[in-house]
Design a protein around this motif. Structure first.
Motif, mmCIF file in Angstrom:
data_model
loop_
_atom_site.group_PDB
_atom_site.id
_atom_site.type_symbol
_atom_site.label_atom_id
_atom_site.label_comp_id
_atom_site.label_asym_id
_atom_site.label_seq_id
_atom_site.Cartn_x
_atom_site.Cartn_y
_atom_site.Cartn_z
ATOM 1 N N MET A 30 0.955 -1.092 0.110
ATOM 2 C CA MET A 30 0.192 -0.023 -0.057
ATOM 3 C C MET A 30 1.003 1.121 -0.029
ATOM 4 O O MET A 30 0.575 2.337 -0.683
ATOM 5 C CB MET A 30 -0.814 0.102 1.304
ATOM 6 C CG MET A 30 -2.015 -0.887 1.186
ATOM 7 S SD MET A 30 -3.075 -0.824 2.593
ATOM 8 C CE MET A 30 -4.499 -2.043 2.255
ATOM 9 N N GLY A 31 2.074 1.225 0.621
ATOM 10 C CA GLY A 31 2.912 2.380 0.798
ATOM 11 C C GLY A 31 3.502 2.589 -0.586
ATOM 12 O O GLY A 31 3.596 3.943 -0.879
ATOM 13 N N ASN A 32 3.958 1.600 -1.382
ATOM 14 C CA ASN A 32 4.367 1.849 -2.364
ATOM 15 C C ASN A 32 3.344 2.243 -3.548
ATOM 16 O O ASN A 32 3.695 3.162 -4.452
ATOM 17 C CB ASN A 32 5.042 0.374 -3.016
ATOM 18 C CG ASN A 32 6.437 0.269 -2.628
ATOM 19 O OD1 ASN A 32 7.163 1.050 -2.394
ATOM 20 N ND2 ASN A 32 7.140 -0.967 -2.687
ATOM 21 N N ILE A 33 2.128 1.679 -3.367
ATOM 22 C CA ILE A 33 1.169 2.314 -4.315
ATOM 23 C C ILE A 33 0.796 3.689 -4.113
ATOM 24 O O ILE A 33 0.562 4.352 -5.385
ATOM 25 C CB ILE A 33 -0.021 1.166 -4.260
ATOM 26 C CG1 ILE A 33 0.193 -0.114 -4.748
ATOM 27 C CG2 ILE A 33 -1.326 1.863 -4.907
ATOM 28 C CD1 ILE A 33 -0.734 -1.518 -4.336
ATOM 29 N N ALA A 34 0.780 3.979 -2.997
ATOM 30 C CA ALA A 34 0.507 5.403 -2.756
ATOM 31 C C ALA A 34 1.558 6.301 -3.408
ATOM 32 O O ALA A 34 1.227 7.475 -3.894
ATOM 33 C CB ALA A 34 0.447 5.675 -1.158
ATOM 34 N N GLU A 35 2.877 5.752 -3.220
ATOM 35 C CA GLU A 35 4.030 6.811 -3.705
ATOM 36 C C GLU A 35 3.863 6.645 -5.322
ATOM 37 O O GLU A 35 4.219 7.674 -6.021
ATOM 38 C CB GLU A 35 5.256 6.021 -3.503
ATOM 39 C CG GLU A 35 6.608 6.926 -3.602
ATOM 40 C CD GLU A 35 7.019 6.642 -5.039
ATOM 41 O OE1 GLU A 35 7.349 7.835 -5.747
ATOM 42 O OE2 GLU A 35 6.920 5.648 -5.630
ATOM 43 N N ARG A 36 3.559 5.427 -5.891
ATOM 44 C CA ARG A 36 3.703 5.326 -7.407
ATOM 45 C C ARG A 36 2.350 5.966 -8.054
ATOM 46 O O ARG A 36 2.676 6.468 -9.275
ATOM 47 C CB ARG A 36 3.588 4.009 -7.717
ATOM 48 C CG ARG A 36 4.680 3.163 -7.533
ATOM 49 C CD ARG A 36 4.656 1.452 -7.646
ATOM 50 N NE ARG A 36 4.547 1.338 -8.997
ATOM 51 C CZ ARG A 36 4.628 0.034 -9.650
ATOM 52 N NH1 ARG A 36 4.306 -0.949 -8.968
ATOM 53 N NH2 ARG A 36 4.862 -0.253 -10.962
ATOM 54 N N THR A 37 1.456 6.204 -7.324
ATOM 55 C CA THR A 37 0.129 6.836 -7.791
ATOM 56 C C THR A 37 0.197 8.369 -7.415
ATOM 57 O O THR A 37 -0.715 9.255 -8.151
ATOM 58 C CB THR A 37 -1.137 6.352 -7.312
ATOM 59 O OG1 THR A 37 -1.121 6.502 -5.918
ATOM 60 C CG2 THR A 37 -1.161 4.925 -7.903
ATOM 61 N N ILE A 56 -4.690 7.191 -0.703
ATOM 62 C CA ILE A 56 -5.551 5.930 -0.995
ATOM 63 C C ILE A 56 -6.252 5.322 0.330
ATOM 64 O O ILE A 56 -5.490 5.238 1.029
ATOM 65 C CB ILE A 56 -4.776 5.024 -1.866
ATOM 66 C CG1 ILE A 56 -3.660 4.631 -1.022
ATOM 67 C CG2 ILE A 56 -4.328 5.496 -3.200
ATOM 68 C CD1 ILE A 56 -2.737 3.422 -1.626
ATOM 69 N N SER A 57 -7.323 4.856 -0.022
ATOM 70 C CA SER A 57 -8.175 4.309 1.145
ATOM 71 C C SER A 57 -8.492 2.885 0.770
ATOM 72 O O SER A 57 -9.061 2.667 -0.603
ATOM 73 C CB SER A 57 -9.411 4.996 1.866
ATOM 74 O OG SER A 57 -8.766 6.159 2.107
ATOM 75 N N TRP A 58 -8.518 1.965 1.308
ATOM 76 C CA TRP A 58 -8.753 0.581 1.164
ATOM 77 C C TRP A 58 -10.161 0.295 1.243
ATOM 78 O O TRP A 58 -10.737 0.422 2.595
ATOM 79 C CB TRP A 58 -7.784 -0.457 1.732
ATOM 80 C CG TRP A 58 -7.970 -1.887 1.588
ATOM 81 C CD1 TRP A 58 -8.448 -2.896 2.144
ATOM 82 C CD2 TRP A 58 -7.766 -2.425 0.157
ATOM 83 N NE1 TRP A 58 -8.484 -4.001 1.441
ATOM 84 C CE2 TRP A 58 -8.009 -3.912 0.429
ATOM 85 C CE3 TRP A 58 -7.173 -1.995 -1.096
ATOM 86 C CZ2 TRP A 58 -7.954 -4.817 -0.668
ATOM 87 C CZ3 TRP A 58 -7.003 -3.061 -2.156
ATOM 88 C CH2 TRP A 58 -7.427 -4.221 -1.870
ATOM 89 N N ASP A 59 -11.065 -0.318 0.533
ATOM 90 C CA ASP A 59 -12.445 -0.757 0.629
ATOM 91 C C ASP A 59 -12.324 -2.340 0.699
ATOM 92 O O ASP A 59 -12.086 -3.117 -0.290
ATOM 93 C CB ASP A 59 -13.429 -0.744 -0.562
ATOM 94 C CG ASP A 59 -14.522 -1.052 -0.130
ATOM 95 O OD1 ASP A 59 -14.941 -1.960 0.618
ATOM 96 O OD2 ASP A 59 -15.741 -0.218 -0.641
ATOM 97 N N LYS A 60 -12.293 -2.859 1.991
ATOM 98 C CA LYS A 60 -11.955 -4.523 2.198
ATOM 99 C C LYS A 60 -13.060 -5.243 1.519
ATOM 100 O O LYS A 60 -12.673 -6.305 1.017
ATOM 101 C CB LYS A 60 -11.696 -4.726 3.600
ATOM 102 C CG LYS A 60 -11.436 -6.160 4.095
ATOM 103 C CD LYS A 60 -11.298 -6.314 5.692
ATOM 104 C CE LYS A 60 -10.794 -7.710 6.008
ATOM 105 N NZ LYS A 60 -10.633 -7.908 7.391
ATOM 106 N N THR A 61 -14.205 -4.843 1.494
ATOM 107 C CA THR A 61 -15.390 -5.584 0.871
ATOM 108 C C THR A 61 -15.083 -5.621 -0.441
ATOM 109 O O THR A 61 -15.757 -6.810 -1.211
ATOM 110 C CB THR A 61 -16.731 -4.734 1.348
ATOM 111 O OG1 THR A 61 -16.863 -3.563 0.726
ATOM 112 C CG2 THR A 61 -16.869 -4.978 2.901
ATOM 113 N N LYS A 62 -14.756 -4.715 -1.342
ATOM 114 C CA LYS A 62 -14.517 -4.488 -2.581
ATOM 115 C C LYS A 62 -13.286 -5.074 -3.082
ATOM 116 O O LYS A 62 -13.052 -5.280 -4.205
ATOM 117 C CB LYS A 62 -14.914 -3.288 -3.289
ATOM 118 C CG LYS A 62 -16.554 -2.712 -3.321
ATOM 119 C CD LYS A 62 -16.665 -1.395 -3.562
ATOM 120 C CE LYS A 62 -18.126 -1.163 -3.404
ATOM 121 N NZ LYS A 62 -18.450 0.218 -4.176
ATOM 122 N N ASN A 63 -12.352 -5.068 -2.173
ATOM 123 C CA ASN A 63 -10.810 -5.549 -2.245
ATOM 124 C C ASN A 63 -10.412 -4.566 -3.434
ATOM 125 O O ASN A 63 -9.741 -5.078 -4.547
ATOM 126 C CB ASN A 63 -10.972 -7.022 -2.911
ATOM 127 C CG ASN A 63 -9.592 -7.371 -2.655
ATOM 128 O OD1 ASN A 63 -8.891 -7.548 -1.514
ATOM 129 N ND2 ASN A 63 -8.960 -8.382 -3.655
#
Length: 439
Positions: free
Chosen positions: A397-404, A408-415
């Motif tokens: 998640m940390g890398n994805i936030a940096e790359r984008t 970012i917020s994660w929706d566990k139900t929708k994955n």
């Protein structure tokens, strides 16, 4: 050997001997103990990926008297020959040799598989090993994407296998003691935590042209499910960790170790949101893809955590190259691989002077794993696949936030994330005919 020594070994369980003495056991003594183990009690180890941590894991695991290396696999003939020579010094048994891990998994003498390959291979090899009825010791990070990590958890459950990740800090006593202090409440309310790695001494990775595949290397197998590219030595062996196709840079290399301790201490699950900044600041023109400077901020709802890494200097936060800080209203606990201490806030609590680490985390970790392979008590694993998945996901998640470049917020139900560009980085696209495991 003295009479007292013989009586001690005779009356002590073999696993207990290894656990209690660890690396203190001389290899010749260990070899003599191994000879007394019944063939029915021996645990056959198969190693996939022989160069770096895979070899360290095997060397450590072989200190448990019940174990023996029965099979090895690598795509590089030079590494195979080097490690076979190393292995001959500590074990008389000649293992079966493979360059395709799938053939190793067909070997019925293999009970346990060590996955010591680059990150992009972990998911396939671990899930295939579970399907083949093997227990698995998998190097960290658990996998190279969030989706792969999730499938590995499902595979371990489906096939009821014992899976331990190589986050060996969890087996060290001083980490356990520090976490116990955090959870004692003595620090008061903890609203801020920090993790960091300042990797001083790093040098630029020079840009080099593509070149022929080295003799004896099965490069097609090395690439596996990653994008097909010409061979380039910068992306091979140790340096693979700086390229997104295969790994996640320092965030997943060191971050999983340090962030893991925060998640344990705070009993935390997935963060509510993540934002990050970083890039190629230290060596802007070198060959690496992953950030050499990065700061990431996690919001867990009731506390925050930061991650920092920097390839420019070895002087990090609190004058520690790497570490973890639990910042409470009564004081701050500082912790790294060397030890831990508590610095009080305005004398609200007593200081805890530096408590030095005194044990070998890797040996304790592999011994714990072999013990669970025997007992089948999954709850005794120091780093089960579920725990490894939690911190691997946080690091990704940390890398994805940096790359984008977005919060970012994660929706566990929708994955998925609330940012489409971030969601696109959750699930990899497998190449070269390999199929992404789905359970």
């Amino acid at each position: 050997m003295s009479t007292n020594r013989r009586i001690f070994i005779k009356n002590t369980g073999l696993a207990a001997v290894a656990a209690g003495l660890g690396t203190a056991l001389p290899l010749e003594l260990l070899a003599s103990i191994k000879k007394t183990v019944s063939p029915n009690d021996k645990i056959g180890i198969g190693l996939i990926g022989m160069k770096g941590m895979g070899w360290s894991d095997l060397s450590s695991m072989l200190r448990v008297p019940e174990t023996q290396c029965v099979a090895v696999c690598d795509i590089d003939d030079t590494i195979i020959q080097q490690r076979l020579a190393d292995l001959a010094k500590i074990s008389p048994l000649k293992p079966a040799i493979y360059k395709d891990y799938r053939k190793l998994l067909q070997n019925k003498d293999v009970d346990v598989v060590i996955v010591g390959t680059p990150d992009h291979w972990h998911c396939l090899q671990m899930t295939d090993a579970c399907a083949a009825g093997k227990d698995v010791y998998c190097e960290k990070p658990l996998a190279n994407s969030i989706f792969e990590v999730q499938q590995m958890v499902k595979a371990a459950a489906k096939y009821n296998r014992m899976v331990q990740a190589g986050q060996w800090q969890r087996s060290q006593q001083h980490f356990k003691d520090a976490i116990a202090f955090v959870q004692s409440g003595k620090l008061g309310r903890i609203s801020s935590t920090k993790t960091w790695m300042y990797r001083g001494g790093s040098t630029p990775l020079p840009v080099v042209p593509d070149s022929p595949v080295p003799a004896g290397v099965d490069y097609t197998m090395w690439l596996g499910p990653a994008k097909k590219r010409p061979f380039n030595k910068n992306r091979f062996h140790y340096e693979f960790r700086w390229f997104w196709d295969y790994a996640g840079g320092l965030m997943t290399d060191w971050g999983v170790h340090l962030i893991d301790i925060v998640l344990m201490g705070m009993k935390a699950d997935a963060p509510k949101s993540v934002m990050a900044t970083g890039g190629k600041f230290v060596f802007p023109d070198d060959a690496r893809e992953t950030p050499d400077l990065q700061t990431t901020l996690y919001d867990f709802g009731n506390f925050q955590m930061s991650w920092e890494h920097n390839l420019a200097t070895g002087v990090g936060l609190y004058n520690m190259q790497h570490g973890i800080a639990f910042i409470g209203e009564n004081g701050t606990l500082l912790l790294n691989r060397a030890g831990w201490e508590v610095r009080p806030e305005k004398k609200k609590i007593e200081a805890v002077e530096w408590k030095k680490s005194v044990d070998n985390g890797l040996d304790l970790h592999t011994t714990n794993f072999i013990g669970v392979v025997k007992s089948r008590k999954k709850e005794d694993l120091h780093c089960p696949v579920e725990a490894a998945a939690k911190v691997a996901i946080a690091s990704h998640m940390g890398n994805i936030a940096e790359r984008t470049g977005q919060k970012i917020s994660w929706d566990k139900t929708k994955n998925q994330f609330d940012v489409a560009a971030a969601t696109q980085l959750v699930k990899p696209v497998y190449q070269n005919g390999w199929k992404l495991p789905v359970f």
